[in-house]
Design a protein around this motif. Structure first.
Motif, PDB file in Angstrom:
ATOM      1  N   THR A   1       0.851  -1.188   0.000  1.00  0.00           N
ATOM      2  CA  THR A   1       0.000   0.000   0.000  1.00  0.00           C
ATOM      3  C   THR A   1       0.886   1.237   0.000  1.00  0.00           C
ATOM      4  OG1 THR A   1      -1.730  -1.132   1.249  1.00  0.00           O
ATOM      5  CG2 THR A   1      -1.810   1.275   1.209  1.00  0.00           C
ATOM      6  N   VAL A   2       0.672   2.120  -0.970  1.00  0.00           N
ATOM      7  CA  VAL A   2       1.390   3.399  -1.021  1.00  0.00           C
ATOM      8  C   VAL A   2       0.380   4.497  -0.725  1.00  0.00           C
ATOM      9  CG1 VAL A   2       2.845   4.945  -2.371  1.00  0.00           C
ATOM     10  CG2 VAL A   2       2.967   2.454  -2.758  1.00  0.00           C
ATOM     11  N   SER A   3       0.627   5.237   0.351  1.00  0.00           N
ATOM     12  CA  SER A   3      -0.274   6.322   0.766  1.00  0.00           C
ATOM     13  C   SER A   3       0.353   7.672   0.457  1.00  0.00           C
ATOM     14  CB  SER A   3      -0.565   6.226   2.267  1.00  0.00           C
ATOM     15  OG  SER A   3      -1.189   4.991   2.576  1.00  0.00           O
ATOM     16  N   ASN A   4      -0.470   8.566  -0.052  1.00  0.00           N
ATOM     17  CA  ASN A   4      -0.017   9.915  -0.405  1.00  0.00           C
ATOM     18  C   ASN A   4      -0.633  10.898   0.591  1.00  0.00           C
ATOM     19  OD1 ASN A   4       0.713  12.332  -1.557  1.00  0.00           O
ATOM     20  ND2 ASN A   4      -0.742  12.184  -3.263  1.00  0.00           N
ATOM     21  N   TYR A   5       0.201  11.456   1.459  1.00  0.00           N
ATOM     22  CA  TYR A   5      -0.289  12.367   2.492  1.00  0.00           C
ATOM     23  C   TYR A   5      -0.170  13.837   2.086  1.00  0.00           C
ATOM     24  CZ  TYR A   5      -0.790   8.492   5.728  1.00  0.00           C
ATOM     25  OH  TYR A   5      -1.201   7.331   6.336  1.00  0.00           O
TER      26      TYR A   5
ATOM     27  N   GLU B   1      -4.612   6.530  -1.640  1.00  0.00           N
ATOM     28  CA  GLU B   1      -3.679   5.412  -1.565  1.00  0.00           C
ATOM     29  C   GLU B   1      -3.858   4.501  -2.775  1.00  0.00           C
ATOM     30  OE1 GLU B   1      -4.782   3.515   2.159  1.00  0.00           O
ATOM     31  OE2 GLU B   1      -5.960   1.999   1.090  1.00  0.00           O
ATOM     32  N   TRP B   2      -2.829   3.705  -3.006  1.00  0.00           N
ATOM     33  CA  TRP B   2      -2.830   2.689  -4.068  1.00  0.00           C
ATOM     34  C   TRP B   2      -2.341   1.390  -3.448  1.00  0.00           C
ATOM     35  CZ3 TRP B   2       1.410  -0.157  -5.577  1.00  0.00           C
ATOM     36  CH2 TRP B   2       1.255  -0.962  -6.724  1.00  0.00           C
ATOM     37  N   ASN B   3      -2.893   0.276  -3.875  1.00  0.00           N
ATOM     38  CA  ASN B   3      -2.416  -0.993  -3.322  1.00  0.00           C
ATOM     39  C   ASN B   3      -2.471  -2.105  -4.355  1.00  0.00           C
ATOM     40  OD1 ASN B   3      -5.196  -2.156  -3.080  1.00  0.00           O
ATOM     41  ND2 ASN B   3      -5.400  -0.483  -1.595  1.00  0.00           N
TER      42      ASN B   3
ATOM     43  N   ILE C   1      -1.442   8.667  -7.617  1.00  0.00           N
ATOM     44  CA  ILE C   1      -2.146   8.525  -6.339  1.00  0.00           C
ATOM     45  C   ILE C   1      -2.743   9.877  -5.973  1.00  0.00           C
ATOM     46  CG2 ILE C   1      -1.948   7.801  -3.930  1.00  0.00           C
ATOM     47  CD1 ILE C   1       0.566   6.245  -4.726  1.00  0.00           C
TER      48      ILE C   1
END
Length: 718
Positions: free
Chosen positions: A110-114, A195-197, A190
């Motif tokens: 999981t890549v999260s973009n804050y 997020e992307w997973n 993203i």
């Protein structure tokens, strides 16, 4: 533990590694989740490294670890951030990798973009698979080069390898990725605060094993095979609550690790045995599996039975100098991989252990008390008798009454007791002992093997065999106490060397003699005093070798380190001879040491004094989890409970000696005969509910097998 000679020691894994284990599979990586081929990392399946490289980047930047958390022994969460290419400190991109090991590997990414802006990301994963033998990796001597082919088919990258006529392969499933033979790539945008997973799956294909069981994506609500296996394990073992929550956490961690270290006998999947330990010994070991299952009897007696049955099927039948196989001998280790020519002895099974054979009979004696059918025990008696024949015909080749070892070829283990490093047996001045070597604790194991088999003979109304073995045991005990005792030192020699000289180092081995009642009563106080002396007791446990010995090194494998299982056996022996406070001191020290490693005791730690360092100093290549260490907290607590059974005699015994600081104890679902019981200990007063029919509870210690044999033997002599 499985030993090594000077040229085959394991190299360090590197700092901050994470080890996951499930059955005979395991994975070693960095704290960011990456696997580096130049280090002893990888995903291992049946003693083969099926992944040697697994390196993720985002926008060409390697991942920076924030934390790594082991959720279960087979599952971990890696939390990372992506360094900014513009040099700014904070990054808005967080990468989470949830990895599970089983018959392969599954990883949820999981890549999260804050940030408040969309993030354009190129997520790449470079893959290497060298199919190296476990021994090649452990010893950093990878020699074979496999002919490799890579094939892309839709969302799957398949890597196949050929060496001589051996074929191996691995398939990596990566839905949605752009796949080339060398790399997986995702190009994603993203959204802000989004997020992307994705899910990646690695499945081995080792020749002759068939396809591995598929993983189930747990995020979709299903349980993976490892989760189901753990659920089944948790349902069958005791449930424990303790006033001291730190000790309770350690015991629960031990239960989890023991469950993850279970492996199946390939020929008999219903037989479950205990692997020795991760990372390098995820296979059946004679000594390790026997002792670990002995210590785990109160949790799951079936592990001990499965271990005995599996070892019995592989009991030695011929003389083979290369593998050190001999008729009746119990093996040292089994390696699953067909290409394990680098293994000890050059074959899949190696027999270079002096103590596994008497320990086999010892464990059978213990298992016979836990309520298995008489037919089940009787089926193993011929194997026990062949083991005793090995002791007579091969273990004691010079006929002096003691069992000794000397390797049969220059590739075998130099030392073949539990301290099996090349320099593990030495004199007080540090000089190495020369073979044949008769270890003190091995004589104790042989003594108890005689006693255990004698009692089983008496129990089956075979008085003639019982008398014969009882007399052999009594003679061995008398001979041992005469020839190993050093009155001027106040302790036992660790061994007799090839010239029958006392190897006069002060070592922990004599504590095993206490455990089995092998020590004369008049000598026990001096042994206890020496074991608890400042030279032996570090504050975290009893050292393998006293600090005033010539070979002492607190950062060595066997010459001054502290081994938890060794201490658990010593504590049990001290309790047997009435040294309650000394035993409590050892138990408490070890359980406190576990607090510094998340409730998990390692295989060993360094022997530096607690006065010098506030925390136990880790040993760089210690196995963790490891079977002996996982069962140590269980054995410590059950020893202090003085909890044991003898079902055929209709009894359960307890006489608690738990320190007040441990608090009250409540255990449910504890196995006994064919039933389950509930145990409560409050203010040192035990109560038991749910006893099976015919079983009575007794306050006190269970009659020792030695006592029962003496009672059965004495009237016949009279």
């Amino acid at each position: 533990m499985a030993g090594w000679n000077a040229d085959t020691a394991a190299g360090p894994l590197g700092t901050g590694t994470v080890t996951l284990v499930e059955g005979s599979s395991f994975c070693i990586s960095l704290q960011n989740g990456d696997i580096h081929s130049e280090l002893p990392h990888g995903l291992f399946f049946q003693d083969t490294r099926i992944l040697s490289g697994w390196n993720m980047t985002v926008n060409a930047q390697p991942l920076e670890s924030l934390t790594a958390e082991t959720k279960e022994p087979y599952r971990a969460l890696f939390v990372n951030r992506v360094p900014r290419s513009d040099g700014h400190a904070d990054s808005a991109l967080i990468v989470e990798r949830v990895r599970e090991v089983g018959a392969g590997l599954q990883e949820q990414v999981t890549v999260s973009n804050y940030s408040l802006e969309p993030a354009e990301c190129v997520i790449s994963l470079r893959i290497e698979a060298d199919f190296a033998d476990l021994f090649e990796v452990k010893e950093a001597r990878i020699q074979r080069r496999w002919a490799e082919t890579r094939q892309v088919d839709g969302a799957t990258l398949t890597i196949r390898a050929l060496w001589r006529d051996i074929r191996k392969g691995v398939a990596i499933e990566a839905p949605g990725a752009d796949i080339t033979p060398e790399m997986l790539t995702y190009r994603v945008s993203i959204p802000p605060q989004g997020e992307w997973n994705t899910v990646l799956t690695v499945v081995p294909n080792i020749e002759g094993t068939g396809p591995a069981a598929a993983f189930v994506h747990t995020k979709g609500g299903g349980l993976s095979p490892s989760d189901r296996r753990r659920q089944e394990w948790v349902a069958k073992i005791p449930k424990l609550h303790m006033g001291n929550h730190s000790i309770e956490r350690t015991l629960r961690r031990s239960y989890d690790d023991l469950g993850a270290l279970r492996i199946e006998d390939p020929a008999h999947p219903e037989r479950i045995v205990v692997a020795a330990g991760a990372p390098w010994f995820m296979t059946l070991f004679g000594r390790d599996s026997l002792l670990a299952s002995e210590m785990a009897l109160p949790v799951d007696p079936s592990l001990a039975l499965g271990t005995l049955q599996t070892l019995a099927d592989r009991q030695g039948s011929v003389v083979d100098p290369m593998t050190e196989e001999e008729p009746g001998k119990i093996l040292h280790e089994v390696r699953l991989d067909v290409s394990s020519g680098l293994a000890l002895g050059g074959k899949s099974t190696y027999y270079g252990s002096i103590d596994a054979t008497p320990l086999f009979v010892l464990l059978l004696g213990s298992v016979s008390r836990w309520g298995f059918s008489s037919d089940t025990i009787a089926a193993l008696l011929p194997n026990a008798d062949r083991a005793l024949e090995w002791i007579r015909d091969y273990g004691d080749k010079d006929g002096d009454g003691f069992v000794e070892y000397e390797r049969l070829n220059d590739q075998g283990l130099i030392n073949q007791g539990w301290k099996d490093s090349w320099d593990g047996i030495n004199f007080a001045d540090g000089t190495l002992a020369e073979p044949p070597i008769a270890l003190c604790e091995v004589q104790a194991y042989v003594y108890h093997a005689y006693m255990a088999r004698a009692w089983m003979a008496y129990d089956a109304h075979d008085a003639s065999l019982g008398d014969e073995l009882a007399e052999q045991a009594a003679h061995l005990k008398k001979q041992f106490n005469e020839q190993f005792w050093m009155p001027d030192r106040g302790y036992y020699a660790i061994a007799l060397d090839g010239k029958k000289r006392q190897v006069d180092a002060c070592a922990s081995n004599m504590g095993h003699c206490l455990w089995l009642g092998f020590v004369d009563e008049d000598k026990a106080p001096k042994v206890a005093e020496r074991l608890m002396s400042p030279e032996m007791f570090s504050g975290w446990g009893v050292r393998t070798l006293a600090s005033d010995m010539g070979a002492y090194n607190p950062a060595s494998y066997h010459n001054g380190s502290v081994w938890p299982h060794d201490n658990a056996i010593i504590a049990d022996g001290l309790l047997r001879y009435g040294f309650k406070e000394e035993a409590q001191r050892i138990c408490t020290a070890l359980l406190e040491a576990a607090e510094y490693s998340g409730g998990r005791l390692p295989e060993l730690f360094c022997g530096f004094s607690r006065d010098k360092y506030a925390e136990p100093v880790p040993y760089p290549t210690a196995c963790s989890p490891q079977a002996w260490a996982a069962t140590t907290p269980i054995h410590l607590v059950t020893s202090l409970m003085r909890y044991d059974t003898h079902v055929s005699r209709g009894g359960l015994w307890m006489d608690p000696a738990l320190p007040d600081a441990y608090g009250d104890l409540h255990i449910t679902n504890a196995p006994l005969a064919e039933g389950r019981i509930t145990i409560d200990i409050a203010n040192s007063v035990p109560t038991v509910q749910g006893l099976p029919e015919g079983i009575k509870f007794h306050r006190g210690h269970r009659p020792w097998i030695t006592e029962l044999v003496e009672q059965a033997h004495r009237p016949r002599n009279a």
